[in-house]
Design an enzyme around this catalytic site. Sequence first.
Site, PDB file in Angstrom:
ATOM      1  N   ARG A 159       0.810  -1.233   0.000  1.00 63.20           N
ATOM      2  CA  ARG A 159       0.000   0.000   0.000  1.00 63.20           C
ATOM      3  C   ARG A 159       0.838   1.276   0.000  1.00 63.20           C
ATOM      4  NH1 ARG A 159      -2.985  -2.777   4.023  1.00 63.20           N
ATOM      5  NH2 ARG A 159      -4.762  -3.882   3.150  1.00 63.20           N
ATOM      6  N   LYS A 198       2.010  11.024 -11.990  1.00 64.17           N
ATOM      7  CA  LYS A 198       1.189  10.046 -12.686  1.00 64.17           C
ATOM      8  C   LYS A 198       1.971   8.752 -12.852  1.00 64.17           C
ATOM      9  CE  LYS A 198      -1.844  12.748 -15.648  1.00 64.17           C
ATOM     10  NZ  LYS A 198      -2.278  12.868 -17.068  1.00 64.17           N
ATOM     11  N   GLU A 249       7.615  16.943 -26.121  1.00 65.19           N
ATOM     12  CA  GLU A 249       7.019  17.424 -24.867  1.00 65.19           C
ATOM     13  C   GLU A 249       7.605  18.778 -24.465  1.00 65.19           C
ATOM     14  OE1 GLU A 249       4.469  16.011 -23.188  1.00 65.19           O
ATOM     15  OE2 GLU A 249       4.425  13.947 -23.905  1.00 65.19           O
ATOM     16  N   LYS A 280       5.404  22.769 -15.999  1.00 58.76           N
ATOM     17  CA  LYS A 280       4.554  21.647 -15.587  1.00 58.76           C
ATOM     18  C   LYS A 280       4.250  21.738 -14.089  1.00 58.76           C
ATOM     19  CE  LYS A 280       3.557  16.813 -15.977  1.00 58.76           C
ATOM     20  NZ  LYS A 280       3.841  15.496 -16.559  1.00 58.76           N
ATOM     21  N   GLU A 291      -5.734  16.348 -11.606  1.00 58.37           N
ATOM     22  CA  GLU A 291      -6.249  16.449 -12.971  1.00 58.37           C
ATOM     23  C   GLU A 291      -7.754  16.596 -13.040  1.00 58.37           C
ATOM     24  OE1 GLU A 291      -5.125  13.250 -15.616  1.00 58.37           O
ATOM     25  OE2 GLU A 291      -4.693  14.714 -17.152  1.00 58.37           O
ATOM     26  N   ARG A 349      -5.039  21.005 -15.299  1.00 61.22           N
ATOM     27  CA  ARG A 349      -3.964  20.093 -15.644  1.00 61.22           C
ATOM     28  C   ARG A 349      -4.155  19.424 -17.001  1.00 61.22           C
ATOM     29  NH1 ARG A 349      -1.082  15.723 -11.747  1.00 61.22           N
ATOM     30  NH2 ARG A 349       0.103  14.695 -13.367  1.00 61.22           N
ATOM     31  N   ASN A 392      -2.143  17.837 -21.727  1.00 60.31           N
ATOM     32  CA  ASN A 392      -2.393  16.789 -22.717  1.00 60.31           C
ATOM     33  C   ASN A 392      -2.562  17.340 -24.128  1.00 60.31           C
ATOM     34  OD1 ASN A 392      -2.385  14.313 -21.128  1.00 60.31           O
ATOM     35  ND2 ASN A 392      -4.049  15.296 -20.027  1.00 60.31           N
ATOM     36  N   HIS A 410      -2.118  15.111 -27.014  1.00 60.85           N
ATOM     37  CA  HIS A 410      -2.136  13.732 -26.532  1.00 60.85           C
ATOM     38  C   HIS A 410      -3.390  12.965 -26.919  1.00 60.85           C
ATOM     39  CE1 HIS A 410       1.313  15.083 -24.326  1.00 60.85           C
ATOM     40  NE2 HIS A 410       1.474  13.910 -23.737  1.00 60.85           N
ATOM     41  N   HIS A 437      -2.581   9.659 -28.503  1.00 59.72           N
ATOM     42  CA  HIS A 437      -2.932   8.353 -27.940  1.00 59.72           C
ATOM     43  C   HIS A 437      -3.675   7.494 -28.958  1.00 59.72           C
ATOM     44  CE1 HIS A 437      -2.706   9.754 -23.445  1.00 59.72           C
ATOM     45  NE2 HIS A 437      -1.523   9.495 -23.963  1.00 59.72           N
ATOM     46  N   HIS A 464       5.928   7.493 -28.128  1.00 62.98           N
ATOM     47  CA  HIS A 464       4.933   8.401 -27.555  1.00 62.98           C
ATOM     48  C   HIS A 464       5.166   9.844 -28.029  1.00 62.98           C
ATOM     49  CE1 HIS A 464       2.216  10.222 -24.653  1.00 62.98           C
ATOM     50  NE2 HIS A 464       3.206  10.945 -24.168  1.00 62.98           N
TER      51      HIS A 464
END
Lengths: 365, 365
Positions: free
Chosen positions: B124, B146, B188, B230, B240, B244, B248, B251, B255, B268
């Site tokens: 955990r 993330k 990026e 960032k 997010e 935020r 993207n 993206h 994606h 990517h």
Amino acid sequence: MHTPLATVPIELGDRSYPIQIGAGLLGDAATYRDLPSGRWGVIVTNQTVAPLYAERLVQALSARYARVLTVALPDGEVHKDWDTLNLIFDRLLEEGCDRKTVLFALGGGVIGDMTGFAAACYMRGVPFVQVPTTLLAQVDSSVGGKTAINHPRGKNMIGAFYQPLLVVADLDTLDTLPERELSAGLAEVIKYGPIADPEFLDWIEANLPALRARDKAALTHAVRRSCEIKAWVVGQDERESGLRAILNFGHTFGHAIEAGLGYGEWLHGEAVGCGMVMAAALSARLGLVPPAFVERLSRIVDAAGLPVAGPRQLSAAQYLDLMRVDKKSEAGEIRFVVIEALGRAGMRAAPDDVVAEVIEAHTAR
Amino acid sequence: MHTPLATVPIELGDRSYPIQIGAGLLGDAATYRDLPSGRWGVIVTNQTVAPLYAERLVQALSARYARVLTVALPDGEVHKDWDTLNLIFDRLLEEGCDRKTVLFALGGGVIGDMTGFAAACYMRGVPFVQVPTTLLAQVDSSVGGKTAINHPRGKNMIGAFYQPLLVVADLDTLDTLPERELSAGLAEVIKYGPIADPEFLDWIEANLPALRARDKAALTHAVRRSCEIKAWVVGQDERESGLRAILNFGHTFGHAIEAGLGYGEWLHGEAVGCGMVMAAALSARLGLVPPAFVERLSRIVDAAGLPVAGPRQLSAAQYLDLMRVDKKSEAGEIRFVVIEALGRAGMRAAPDDVVAEVIEAHTAR
């Protein structure tokens, strides 16, 4: 009945939530009126609980969610693994469920742990609600935000701390609970006495017959007081860095029994019941409590319908090996929750030979 | 060199941490002097990066950890899945690693995402450190917390928000980075201009040759400014829920390209490069920016060594289907990050036919 008999607020800043305790809550749409609305409400349950309660919950949720789905997992601790968790993810993705989807955990501790972990991980976190249908889940997993799955090498090794939006403890669901599982739940109720509240232990001792007869008033008090004590402990230590560990009274020995026999052989509560007797005996052996306390706790555990001696198949050496990989151990040193005085618990290490003696003295041979 | 050229502080309350940027940091024991000590330090890396840098990191960590282990995963986005993640858990449990074990992510974005998610879930939650060895990872995954793995039905669908204790961006590691991956990282870097800082876009446009020649001063500025922007965005919206999402930019289309071709076919950053051109074109088509901006951004993306047109195999209808299951979509409506004015981004929906036109206009046929 439309109003809960009791509400226990769990105060965790912006992760606070209420536990509603009462009869008839599960199927009442009003229970869910403060939840965020969304397109999808997804009930995660198991194949035993689904026929009993899923339809009632679907009806109650249909007012708030355009689509209410039910995912029924195979029942049992042996299925608390990645493959079964993935059945939830598969379904959510097949249906195109978005980040505002609310998951509802309808079942016992295994369903609560898995649904909570699925909610913690799906798209990096979606909201979830606990609808515990066992006494164990109502008094234990409804507070604390612990979610997890098992790994072949250990119980609850993969998981997250993740809080629900709401817990709905409907006492009517306990009417269908098998006797053995009711007893298993009582183990966690009993636990709160020695670690935090001597008066509660007196009350439990006097009310075990009413609790085993599923008297609603007795159950309400047991669930409320258990949640209050757990909330008080967790509120001070959400991520289990110190105090919270006392909630694991009986669990270090108990986990060894569960792991040693193979998960599912003994119920978690049964292992904890026996584990508490061993932990009390260790406390006495370390000079913290009188031997009479061990005898009293053993009588209470027995009266709850729980085992007070470990399984004959497991040797003390096996316990020690298994306890060393427990999450609570540090650098191979096992940390035991001991009773320092009735109503107060602490953490101690203990020599292997002393621990072995205690195990031997409380094992069926 | 023993001191970082730059430190960017990431302010997130009790989850704050520094990003150290400089040359020679990875192998310097002083870099790690503020980390909590523990019995185990576990380096998670891949089979490509391990021979280059693992031994240097093992040496540097040996001062703080009695046991330093290395887990080398197979390399590539196609291995960013549960089975590979489980190799980390298997090793941690085999070795008996406890909750104070510190994980070190040594590699690119895939290693960072997987190690971070493993750290988030193991018992955990255990602490972790990012040691990104690609430009993409240094400017992107080093900020924001993330972590995730892929699911057959979508990228990064299973994950957590989980912050590292420290990020070590050693610019020397970029010397061994293949040209194609350097370009992917520049995608990026470029992104931060249109969404937040027109002057930075001017600087990038002027310094692309120096960046592609791996000039340390230019790289330091690019990494620092990217992380600062960032950090500013993430600091306002850690989980997010709103702002935020502008990170993207490019993206959503990107994606779809990655998922449509199969992960790993395009890098990517390559997909994001092309995706930014599409997103800029959509912004222009919606009347937000002049067509000249699309041409300028397309020239910059091209000069960075990145594709500016989508792969011929994918139809507009395939993009739309894939984008509808993206995490950013809500109830089936695709939300695009658009440029509202140079240096400012926002979220918009757009009619399917307009989106299809934009895709067609920027696809190699």
